[in-house]
Design a protein around this motif. Structure first.
Motif, PDB file in Angstrom:
ATOM      1  N   LEU A  36       1.022  -1.205   0.086  1.00  0.00           N
ATOM      2  CA  LEU A  36       0.155  -0.261  -0.068  1.00  0.00           C
ATOM      3  C   LEU A  36       0.407   1.190  -0.132  1.00  0.00           C
ATOM      4  O   LEU A  36       1.785   1.618   0.641  1.00  0.00           O
ATOM      5  CB  LEU A  36      -0.726   0.306   1.031  1.00  0.00           C
ATOM      6  N   THR A  37       0.718   2.179  -1.328  1.00  0.00           N
ATOM      7  CA  THR A  37       1.532   3.383  -1.329  1.00  0.00           C
ATOM      8  C   THR A  37       0.366   4.229  -1.503  1.00  0.00           C
ATOM      9  O   THR A  37      -0.300   3.957  -2.759  1.00  0.00           O
ATOM     10  CB  THR A  37       2.722   3.635  -2.065  1.00  0.00           C
ATOM     11  N   GLY A  38       0.360   5.756  -1.202  1.00  0.00           N
ATOM     12  CA  GLY A  38      -0.756   6.484  -1.879  1.00  0.00           C
ATOM     13  C   GLY A  38      -1.041   6.891  -0.140  1.00  0.00           C
ATOM     14  O   GLY A  38      -0.642   7.524   1.184  1.00  0.00           O
ATOM     15  N   PHE A  39      -2.626   7.699  -0.648  1.00  0.00           N
ATOM     16  CA  PHE A  39      -2.911   8.688   0.499  1.00  0.00           C
ATOM     17  C   PHE A  39      -4.593   7.921   1.318  1.00  0.00           C
ATOM     18  O   PHE A  39      -5.093   7.347  -0.313  1.00  0.00           O
ATOM     19  CB  PHE A  39      -3.341   9.947   0.391  1.00  0.00           C
ATOM     20  N   ALA A  40      -5.088   7.991   2.241  1.00  0.00           N
ATOM     21  CA  ALA A  40      -6.251   7.921   2.925  1.00  0.00           C
ATOM     22  C   ALA A  40      -7.298   8.917   3.411  1.00  0.00           C
ATOM     23  O   ALA A  40      -6.485   9.470   4.190  1.00  0.00           O
ATOM     24  CB  ALA A  40      -5.980   6.515   3.166  1.00  0.00           C
ATOM     25  N   LEU A  41      -8.448   8.657   3.584  1.00  0.00           N
ATOM     26  CA  LEU A  41      -9.135   9.461   4.227  1.00  0.00           C
ATOM     27  C   LEU A  41     -10.167   9.064   5.573  1.00  0.00           C
ATOM     28  O   LEU A  41     -10.957   7.956   4.089  1.00  0.00           O
ATOM     29  CB  LEU A  41      -9.540  11.114   3.590  1.00  0.00           C
ATOM     30  N   ASP A  42     -10.039   9.640   6.295  1.00  0.00           N
ATOM     31  CA  ASP A  42     -11.154   8.666   7.161  1.00  0.00           C
ATOM     32  C   ASP A  42     -11.992  10.132   7.464  1.00  0.00           C
ATOM     33  O   ASP A  42     -11.934  10.284   8.363  1.00  0.00           O
ATOM     34  CB  ASP A  42     -10.917   7.411   7.554  1.00  0.00           C
ATOM     35  N   ALA A  59      -6.722  12.019   7.790  1.00  0.00           N
ATOM     36  CA  ALA A  59      -5.804  11.645   7.359  1.00  0.00           C
ATOM     37  C   ALA A  59      -3.958  10.982   6.948  1.00  0.00           C
ATOM     38  O   ALA A  59      -3.485  11.041   7.895  1.00  0.00           O
ATOM     39  CB  ALA A  59      -5.423  12.919   5.881  1.00  0.00           C
ATOM     40  N   ALA A  60      -4.198  10.290   5.889  1.00  0.00           N
ATOM     41  CA  ALA A  60      -2.453   9.547   5.811  1.00  0.00           C
ATOM     42  C   ALA A  60      -1.452   8.997   5.216  1.00  0.00           C
ATOM     43  O   ALA A  60      -2.660   9.016   3.738  1.00  0.00           O
ATOM     44  CB  ALA A  60      -2.619   7.976   7.097  1.00  0.00           C
ATOM     45  N   ARG A  61      -0.814   9.270   5.077  1.00  0.00           N
ATOM     46  CA  ARG A  61       0.298   8.773   3.739  1.00  0.00           C
ATOM     47  C   ARG A  61       0.406   7.461   4.347  1.00  0.00           C
ATOM     48  O   ARG A  61       1.329   7.661   5.373  1.00  0.00           O
ATOM     49  CB  ARG A  61       1.334   9.737   3.806  1.00  0.00           C
ATOM     50  N   PHE A  62       0.459   6.312   3.138  1.00  0.00           N
ATOM     51  CA  PHE A  62       0.946   5.289   3.521  1.00  0.00           C
ATOM     52  C   PHE A  62       2.442   5.315   2.035  1.00  0.00           C
ATOM     53  O   PHE A  62       2.045   5.683   1.235  1.00  0.00           O
ATOM     54  CB  PHE A  62       0.347   4.495   3.295  1.00  0.00           C
ATOM     55  N   GLU A  63       2.682   4.440   2.523  1.00  0.00           N
ATOM     56  CA  GLU A  63       4.470   4.009   1.938  1.00  0.00           C
ATOM     57  C   GLU A  63       4.749   1.940   2.066  1.00  0.00           C
ATOM     58  O   GLU A  63       4.546   1.622   3.239  1.00  0.00           O
ATOM     59  CB  GLU A  63       5.844   4.375   2.905  1.00  0.00           C
ATOM     60  N   GLN A  64       4.721   1.768   1.629  1.00  0.00           N
ATOM     61  CA  GLN A  64       4.803   0.130   1.073  1.00  0.00           C
ATOM     62  C   GLN A  64       3.939  -0.420   3.184  1.00  0.00           C
ATOM     63  O   GLN A  64       4.803  -1.005   3.733  1.00  0.00           O
ATOM     64  CB  GLN A  64       6.595  -0.027   1.715  1.00  0.00           C
ATOM     65  N   GLY A  65       2.389  -0.502   2.495  1.00  0.00           N
ATOM     66  CA  GLY A  65       1.959  -1.142   3.679  1.00  0.00           C
ATOM     67  C   GLY A  65       1.863   0.181   5.205  1.00  0.00           C
ATOM     68  O   GLY A  65       1.369  -0.838   5.798  1.00  0.00           O
ATOM     69  N   LYS A  66       2.889   0.723   5.048  1.00  0.00           N
ATOM     70  CA  LYS A  66       2.989   1.609   6.434  1.00  0.00           C
ATOM     71  C   LYS A  66       2.217   2.733   6.849  1.00  0.00           C
ATOM     72  O   LYS A  66       2.546   3.329   5.372  1.00  0.00           O
ATOM     73  CB  LYS A  66       3.849   1.052   7.290  1.00  0.00           C
ATOM     74  N   ILE A  67       1.781   3.196   7.397  1.00  0.00           N
ATOM     75  CA  ILE A  67       1.724   4.584   7.596  1.00  0.00           C
ATOM     76  C   ILE A  67       2.894   5.379   8.158  1.00  0.00           C
ATOM     77  O   ILE A  67       3.375   5.087   9.296  1.00  0.00           O
ATOM     78  CB  ILE A  67      -0.120   4.842   9.043  1.00  0.00           C
TER      79      ILE A  67
END
Ligand code: ADP
Ligand code: BMX
Length: 294
Positions: free
Chosen positions: A1-7, A15-23
């Motif tokens: 998982l690499t990218g961004f997410a909003l809850d 909001a979070a930024r993911f790099e290779q499966g980790k926040i």
């Protein structure tokens, strides 16, 4: 998982930024439930920018409320998001976030997050219940979420509870949400002491030995235990992951398990705490947007 997410939840937006499966970065702010949807998204965009998001980056979004098959967003509990009714998400996102990305319900995102990366791994009949601003739910059978055209399927907080008697913001009477949600616990607590006007304050007071809120908290846990029995009956659930700030408050899950003793074994799915804790919605939202669980 690499990218961004909003809850976007009823009380807080993350909001979070993911790099290779980790926040690697996470920012949280209060949700202004009375704001119009454009304002909710404009505030969300500033939160996303604070974690480094730019419009061409991969982004997954999850929101409280139901999303129908035509892409309209509706609050079910209109007291949580008072101005969210039949909001066309595609055009809202295009005009505010300058992106086009799928949006899913927060509990659906959480069950996907827990199934692929958390406490629900390997469970073929999995439920997720969040006890937070509301009481939300989502369910996976053989790894597939239960969906309905109107986006309401899974909203177990709006099932009725024999422990409840008041109307909830959905217009239904005596729902689980009206007695067990953080909002409900806060309302009931404030009737005992006007200063204790949130679930968080009621739990804090209880943990400091103030027994005035014991009955309210225990009744909420009992309503969730019965709800788990009902869901076991209709879906054959074997495991229910519990999340949300109330669900994960110290001792609350243990109370649910204690109240399950009143149910026969078949109606006592295994209760587990969320392994991803407050991040389960973020994990599920991004993995859904990328279409890439491992
Ligand atoms: P959201 O609904 O936005 O996802 P939460 O999961 O934090 O947000 O749920 C918000 C509810 O949880 C509020 O009713 C709040 O009072 C309650 N709450 C927050 N922290 C705690 C805590 N430590 N213990 C018990 N209740 C809490
Ligand atoms: C409510 C409902 C669900 C949501 C659940 C948990 C609204 C606005 N929300 O039952 O869609 O999944 O709350 O959401 O009707 P939260 O706001 O407690 O995180």
């Amino acid at each position: 998982l690499t990218g961004f997410a909003l809850d976007l939840g009823g009380t807080k937006t993350a909001a979070a930024r993911f790099e290779q499966g980790k926040i690697i970065t996470r920012h949280i702010m209060a949700t202004e439930g009375m704001s119009n949807p454009a304002k909710l998204m404009a505030r969300s965009l500033s939160l996303l920018k604070a974690v480094g998001f730019a419009p061409r980056d991969p982004l997954g979004i999850a929101v409280t409320g139901r999303i129908d098959h035509a892409g309209f967003w509706h609050a079910v509990n209109s007291k949580t998001l008072s101005r969210v009714s039949a909001i066309p998400l595609a055009s809202l996102l295009k005009s505010t976030l300058l992106v086009q990305t799928p949006v899913i319900n927060d509990a659906v995102a959480a069950v996907l997050g827990e199934y692929h990366y958390g406490a629900g791994e390997g469970c073929p009949a999995l439920g997720f219940i969040t006890i937070s601003t509301g009481v939300g739910g989502a369910f996976l059978l053989d790894g597939s979420p239960i969906h309905s055209q109107n986006g309401l399927a899974g909203h177990c907080g709006f099932m009725s509870s024999c422990h409840a008697d008041r109307e909830c913001g959905s217009g239904r009477r005596a729902t689980v949400e009206s007695i067990a949600s953080g909002t409900a616990i806060g309302h009931y607590a404030a009737e005992i002491d006007a200063e204790i006007n949130s679930a968080q304050k009621a739990f804090d007071a209880r943990s400091h030995g103030d027994m005035r809120f014991e009955g309210i908290i225990d009744r909420a846990a009992r309503a969730i235990a019965v709800l788990c029995g009902d869901l076991a009956a209709i879906l054959g659930l074997e495991c229910v992951v519990i999340g949300g700030s109330v669900g994960l408050a110290p001792g609350f899950m243990e109370r649910i398990i204690q109240h399950q003793a009143d149910e026969p074994a078949l109606f006592r799915p295994v209760i587990k705490p969320s392994r991803l804790q407050q991040d389960n919605v973020l994990y599920g939202a991004l993995s859904h947007a990328l279409g890439s669980p491992p």
